[in-house]
Design a protein around this motif. Structure first.
Motif, PDB file in Angstrom:
ATOM      1  N   ALA A  19       3.632   6.118  -0.669  1.00  0.00           N
ATOM      2  CA  ALA A  19       4.789   5.378  -0.779  1.00  0.00           C
ATOM      3  C   ALA A  19       5.598   5.878   0.368  1.00  0.00           C
ATOM      4  O   ALA A  19       6.821   6.108   0.105  1.00  0.00           O
ATOM      5  N   GLY A  20       4.849   5.813   1.730  1.00  0.00           N
ATOM      6  CA  GLY A  20       5.690   6.022   2.817  1.00  0.00           C
ATOM      7  C   GLY A  20       6.407   4.518   3.052  1.00  0.00           C
ATOM      8  O   GLY A  20       6.373   3.654   2.172  1.00  0.00           O
ATOM      9  N   PRO A  21       6.814   4.457   4.332  1.00  0.00           N
ATOM     10  CA  PRO A  21       7.601   3.132   4.631  1.00  0.00           C
ATOM     11  C   PRO A  21       6.829   2.040   4.275  1.00  0.00           C
ATOM     12  O   PRO A  21       7.389   0.807   3.971  1.00  0.00           O
ATOM     13  N   ALA A  22       5.445   1.947   4.901  1.00  0.00           N
ATOM     14  CA  ALA A  22       4.722   0.624   4.694  1.00  0.00           C
ATOM     15  C   ALA A  22       4.306   0.414   3.249  1.00  0.00           C
ATOM     16  O   ALA A  22       4.609  -0.752   2.707  1.00  0.00           O
ATOM     17  N   GLY A  23       4.084   1.308   2.459  1.00  0.00           N
ATOM     18  CA  GLY A  23       3.768   1.285   1.140  1.00  0.00           C
ATOM     19  C   GLY A  23       5.045   0.604   0.335  1.00  0.00           C
ATOM     20  O   GLY A  23       5.091  -0.127  -0.488  1.00  0.00           O
ATOM     21  N   LEU A  24       6.257   1.314   0.507  1.00  0.00           N
ATOM     22  CA  LEU A  24       7.445   0.952  -0.037  1.00  0.00           C
ATOM     23  C   LEU A  24       7.795  -0.440   0.292  1.00  0.00           C
ATOM     24  O   LEU A  24       8.257  -1.455  -0.621  1.00  0.00           O
ATOM     25  N   PHE A  25       7.615  -1.082   1.643  1.00  0.00           N
ATOM     26  CA  PHE A  25       7.847  -2.296   2.095  1.00  0.00           C
ATOM     27  C   PHE A  25       6.623  -3.403   1.216  1.00  0.00           C
ATOM     28  O   PHE A  25       6.864  -4.435   0.928  1.00  0.00           O
ATOM     29  N   PRO A 287     -13.654  -7.020  -1.389  1.00  0.00           N
ATOM     30  CA  PRO A 287     -12.823  -7.739  -1.856  1.00  0.00           C
ATOM     31  C   PRO A 287     -11.639  -7.311  -2.821  1.00  0.00           C
ATOM     32  O   PRO A 287     -11.618  -6.561  -3.478  1.00  0.00           O
ATOM     33  N   GLY A 288     -10.360  -7.734  -2.307  1.00  0.00           N
ATOM     34  CA  GLY A 288      -9.252  -7.360  -3.061  1.00  0.00           C
ATOM     35  C   GLY A 288      -8.458  -5.982  -2.783  1.00  0.00           C
ATOM     36  O   GLY A 288      -7.835  -5.725  -3.223  1.00  0.00           O
ATOM     37  N   ILE A 289      -9.185  -5.528  -1.719  1.00  0.00           N
ATOM     38  CA  ILE A 289      -8.692  -4.377  -1.191  1.00  0.00           C
ATOM     39  C   ILE A 289      -7.998  -4.561   0.216  1.00  0.00           C
ATOM     40  O   ILE A 289      -8.647  -5.090   1.269  1.00  0.00           O
ATOM     41  N   TYR A 290      -6.856  -4.403   0.696  1.00  0.00           N
ATOM     42  CA  TYR A 290      -6.044  -4.561   1.646  1.00  0.00           C
ATOM     43  C   TYR A 290      -5.293  -3.185   2.212  1.00  0.00           C
ATOM     44  O   TYR A 290      -5.274  -2.214   1.341  1.00  0.00           O
ATOM     45  N   ALA A 291      -5.067  -2.904   3.699  1.00  0.00           N
ATOM     46  CA  ALA A 291      -4.679  -1.867   3.913  1.00  0.00           C
ATOM     47  C   ALA A 291      -3.641  -2.135   5.055  1.00  0.00           C
ATOM     48  O   ALA A 291      -3.870  -3.075   5.701  1.00  0.00           O
ATOM     49  N   ILE A 292      -2.578  -1.115   5.073  1.00  0.00           N
ATOM     50  CA  ILE A 292      -1.505  -1.461   6.055  1.00  0.00           C
ATOM     51  C   ILE A 292      -1.157   0.141   6.383  1.00  0.00           C
ATOM     52  O   ILE A 292      -1.305   0.965   5.729  1.00  0.00           O
ATOM     53  N   GLY A 293      -0.097  -0.090   7.586  1.00  0.00           N
ATOM     54  CA  GLY A 293       0.543   1.054   8.211  1.00  0.00           C
ATOM     55  C   GLY A 293      -0.388   1.938   8.817  1.00  0.00           C
ATOM     56  O   GLY A 293      -1.397   1.385   9.493  1.00  0.00           O
ATOM     57  N   ASP A 294      -0.035   3.296   9.069  1.00  0.00           N
ATOM     58  CA  ASP A 294      -0.672   4.085  10.200  1.00  0.00           C
ATOM     59  C   ASP A 294      -2.392   4.255   9.925  1.00  0.00           C
ATOM     60  O   ASP A 294      -2.976   4.661  10.557  1.00  0.00           O
ATOM     61  N   ILE A 295      -2.702   4.003   8.536  1.00  0.00           N
ATOM     62  CA  ILE A 295      -4.083   4.024   8.192  1.00  0.00           C
ATOM     63  C   ILE A 295      -4.936   3.018   8.719  1.00  0.00           C
ATOM     64  O   ILE A 295      -6.193   3.443   8.732  1.00  0.00           O
ATOM     65  N   VAL A 296      -4.683   2.056   9.285  1.00  0.00           N
ATOM     66  CA  VAL A 296      -5.467   0.917   9.510  1.00  0.00           C
ATOM     67  C   VAL A 296      -5.559   0.801  11.089  1.00  0.00           C
ATOM     68  O   VAL A 296      -4.956   1.341  12.022  1.00  0.00           O
ATOM     69  N   HIS A 302      -0.460  -0.579  16.661  1.00  0.00           N
ATOM     70  CA  HIS A 302       0.720   0.736  16.894  1.00  0.00           C
ATOM     71  C   HIS A 302       1.034   1.127  15.606  1.00  0.00           C
ATOM     72  O   HIS A 302       1.415   0.682  14.780  1.00  0.00           O
ATOM     73  N   LYS A 303       0.918   2.403  15.732  1.00  0.00           N
ATOM     74  CA  LYS A 303       1.486   3.145  14.564  1.00  0.00           C
ATOM     75  C   LYS A 303       3.058   3.397  14.695  1.00  0.00           C
ATOM     76  O   LYS A 303       3.354   4.110  15.033  1.00  0.00           O
ATOM     77  N   LEU A 304       3.478   2.313  14.304  1.00  0.00           N
ATOM     78  CA  LEU A 304       4.945   2.273  14.194  1.00  0.00           C
ATOM     79  C   LEU A 304       5.611   1.668  12.776  1.00  0.00           C
ATOM     80  O   LEU A 304       4.693   0.689  12.250  1.00  0.00           O
ATOM     81  N   ILE A 305       6.589   1.875  12.303  1.00  0.00           N
ATOM     82  CA  ILE A 305       6.968   1.715  11.165  1.00  0.00           C
ATOM     83  C   ILE A 305       7.252   0.196  10.966  1.00  0.00           C
ATOM     84  O   ILE A 305       6.787  -0.496  10.231  1.00  0.00           O
ATOM     85  N   LEU A 306       7.762  -0.448  12.153  1.00  0.00           N
ATOM     86  CA  LEU A 306       7.877  -1.837  12.229  1.00  0.00           C
ATOM     87  C   LEU A 306       6.496  -2.540  11.996  1.00  0.00           C
ATOM     88  O   LEU A 306       6.609  -3.743  11.380  1.00  0.00           O
ATOM     89  N   CYS A 307       5.458  -2.182  12.488  1.00  0.00           N
ATOM     90  CA  CYS A 307       4.246  -2.557  12.401  1.00  0.00           C
ATOM     91  C   CYS A 307       3.676  -2.635  10.916  1.00  0.00           C
ATOM     92  O   CYS A 307       3.240  -3.672  10.633  1.00  0.00           O
ATOM     93  N   HIS A 310       5.366  -5.431   9.226  1.00  0.00           N
ATOM     94  CA  HIS A 310       4.723  -6.753   9.367  1.00  0.00           C
ATOM     95  C   HIS A 310       3.350  -6.939   8.547  1.00  0.00           C
ATOM     96  O   HIS A 310       3.093  -7.864   7.945  1.00  0.00           O
ATOM     97  N   GLU A 311       2.604  -5.812   8.737  1.00  0.00           N
ATOM     98  CA  GLU A 311       1.471  -5.829   7.890  1.00  0.00           C
ATOM     99  C   GLU A 311       1.480  -5.736   6.279  1.00  0.00           C
ATOM    100  O   GLU A 311       0.528  -6.583   5.892  1.00  0.00           O
ATOM    101  N   ALA A 312       2.505  -5.364   5.737  1.00  0.00           N
ATOM    102  CA  ALA A 312       2.813  -5.338   4.588  1.00  0.00           C
ATOM    103  C   ALA A 312       3.143  -7.051   3.910  1.00  0.00           C
ATOM    104  O   ALA A 312       2.806  -7.633   3.051  1.00  0.00           O
ATOM    105  N   THR A 313       3.840  -7.713   4.836  1.00  0.00           N
ATOM    106  CA  THR A 313       4.027  -9.135   4.646  1.00  0.00           C
ATOM    107  C   THR A 313       2.717 -10.003   4.849  1.00  0.00           C
ATOM    108  O   THR A 313       2.347 -10.808   3.721  1.00  0.00           O
ATOM    109  N   MET A 314       1.922  -9.825   5.851  1.00  0.00           N
ATOM    110  CA  MET A 314       0.817 -10.334   5.761  1.00  0.00           C
ATOM    111  C   MET A 314      -0.392  -9.919   4.635  1.00  0.00           C
ATOM    112  O   MET A 314      -0.853 -11.045   4.182  1.00  0.00           O
ATOM    113  N   ALA A 315      -0.353  -8.842   4.362  1.00  0.00           N
ATOM    114  CA  ALA A 315      -1.142  -8.199   2.761  1.00  0.00           C
ATOM    115  C   ALA A 315      -0.502  -9.269   1.764  1.00  0.00           C
ATOM    116  O   ALA A 315      -1.546  -9.710   1.030  1.00  0.00           O
TER     117      ALA A 315
END
Ligand SMILES: Cc1cc2nc3c(=O)[nH]c(=O)nc-3n(C[C@H](O)[C@H](O)[C@H](O)COP(=O)(O)OP(=O)(O)OC[C@H]3O[C@@H](n4cnc5c(N)ncnc54)[C@H](O)[C@@H]3O)c2cc1C
Length: 350
Positions: A19-25, A287-296, A302-307, A310-315
């Motif tokens: 539930a970091g910024p990427a998980g919340l978005f 299949p069915g597993i997506y990953a976003i944020g600093d873990i990918v 780039h390990k940035l909140i903004l990225c 974006h990744e959350a939107t793509m996922a």
């Protein structure tokens, strides 16, 4: 978002791990696609690194927000995701993730919660934030309920002999709280220099002066228990002399730091401790597993909140197609009546 501990196992279309910024978005973007989710985080609060590592420091590179602190960003994200009504499970780590026969994913947490999820979004950042463990002989023999890491509540020390181990703000606050409840309170740390706010340090000094808190400077070397019940803590002073302190409850506040932990054991393709994803979909090799944020990791990551946003939107777009069987239409929050209904807003032109 709500904090729940409902019946098990939980059936869900989507599970967000972290539930970091990427998980919340991710919760927000899944919500826009009509997908409700459950969220698990090892911390007792949401916000990941922003809340845990730099809550009061300014961030200047969030689009549209010239400056905000880590805590302020987390509050804004919480407000934004509130209409998505995600179920939040805090203070527990997702320990296992296995494919079920029907293609769904079985996630088990450190608190025994089980979730059956059609899709999983790993937003684990730099790892689960977990308390630094006390590594001394005897710790493994203690029965449950006597050793507590960064506890949110200190009622268990009521009427008991308590030792708080640590030197930071949380340790000082815990010792002060114990002094009100415990039969005796001892604050044990390797140095007589505590890192806490001025009011807490002042209160500590008052309680030291009145004898309500005894401060002991030394290192814990061993725990002594009778039939699993903590009896005493053995500690060593600066001259190498060993001593014993009676203790029925031991509260350990040695800090909380991120550990990649179980994510590396789920059989997903990784490179240098990061999950490999297709940046067009954020899909992992499962299949069915997506990953976003600093873990990918992907070319150009780039390990940035903004990225992460974006990744959350793509996922979310990719998962909507995976879960609903057709490519979702692009809709604008400005003009879509469907999105207004999801967001719970009314619009004069809708
Ligand atoms: C001091 C500092 C300053 C920074 N400043 C900026 C800045 O100005 N701008 C910027 O864009 N970025 C900044 N960053 C980077 C930014 O904080 C990260 O890019 C961002 O936090 C990544 O978000 P995330 O959600 O991917 O991961 P995280 O914020 O790390 O959150 C991951 C969450 O997942 C949880 N978790 C992990 N594994 C599990 C598991 N198995 N089970 C349950 N929970 C789990 C963790 O407990 C954690 O809460 C900064 C970082 C630091 C350290």
């Amino acid at each position: 978002m709500q904090d729940t501990s409902g019946a098990q196992p939980i059936q869900t279309d989507a599970l967000v791990i972290g539930a970091g910024p990427a998980g919340l978005f991710q919760v927000f973007q899944l919500g826009l696609q009509g997908i409700r989710c459950h969220v698990v985080d090892a911390l007792p609060h949401v916000g990941g690194q922003c809340a845990q590592l730099y809550g009061d420091k300014p961030i200047y590179d969030i689009p549209g927000i010239p400056v905000c602190t880590g805590h302020e960003l987390v509050q804004l994200l919480q407000r934004q995701v509130a209409p998505m009504d995600a179920q939040l499970h805090l203070s527990q780590q997702v320990a296992q993730l296995q494919r079920m026969d029907d293609g769904r994913w079985l996630a088990q947490t450190s608190q025994g919660l089980e979730l059956h999820a059609r899709s999983v979004f790993i937003a684990a950042g730099v790892g689960a934030f977990v308390p630094k463990a006390l590594k001394v002989p005897g710790v493994e023999r203690l029965a449950a309920g006597q050793l507590h890491y960064h506890p949110a509540d200190l009622d268990m020390v009521r009427g008991r002999t308590a030792i708080v181990h640590g030197g930071d703000e949380e340790a000082v606050a815990a010792a002060i709280a114990c002094a009100d409840r415990a039969q005796t309170t001892c604050l044990l740390y390797r140095r007589d220099a505590f890192q806490a706010s001025a009011p807490l340090l002042e209160r500590l000094q008052e309680l030291r002066d009145s004898g309500a808190i005894r401060v002991v400077i030394g290192q814990i070397t061993q725990l002594h228990a009778d039939s699993g019940l903590l009896r005493a803590v053995q500690w060593m002073d600066g001259e190498g002399q060993e001593h014993e302190l009676a203790a029925q409850q031991l509260v350990v506040c040695l800090g909380i730091s991120p550990r990649l932990g179980p994510v590396a054991e789920w059989g997903l393709a990784m490179e240098r401790k990061q999950l490999l994803v297709n940046p067009a979909t954020q899909a992992t090799d499962a299949p069915g597993i997506y990953a976003i944020g600093d873990i990918v990791s992907y070319p150009g990551k780039h390990k940035l909140i903004l990225c992460g946003f974006h990744e959350a939107t793509m996922a979310a777009f990719a998962a909507a197609e995976y879960l609903q069987g057709e490519k979702p239409l692009l809709q604008y929050t400005t003009t879509s009546a469907r999105l207004h209904a999801i967001l719970g807003v009314s619009h004069p032109d809708a």
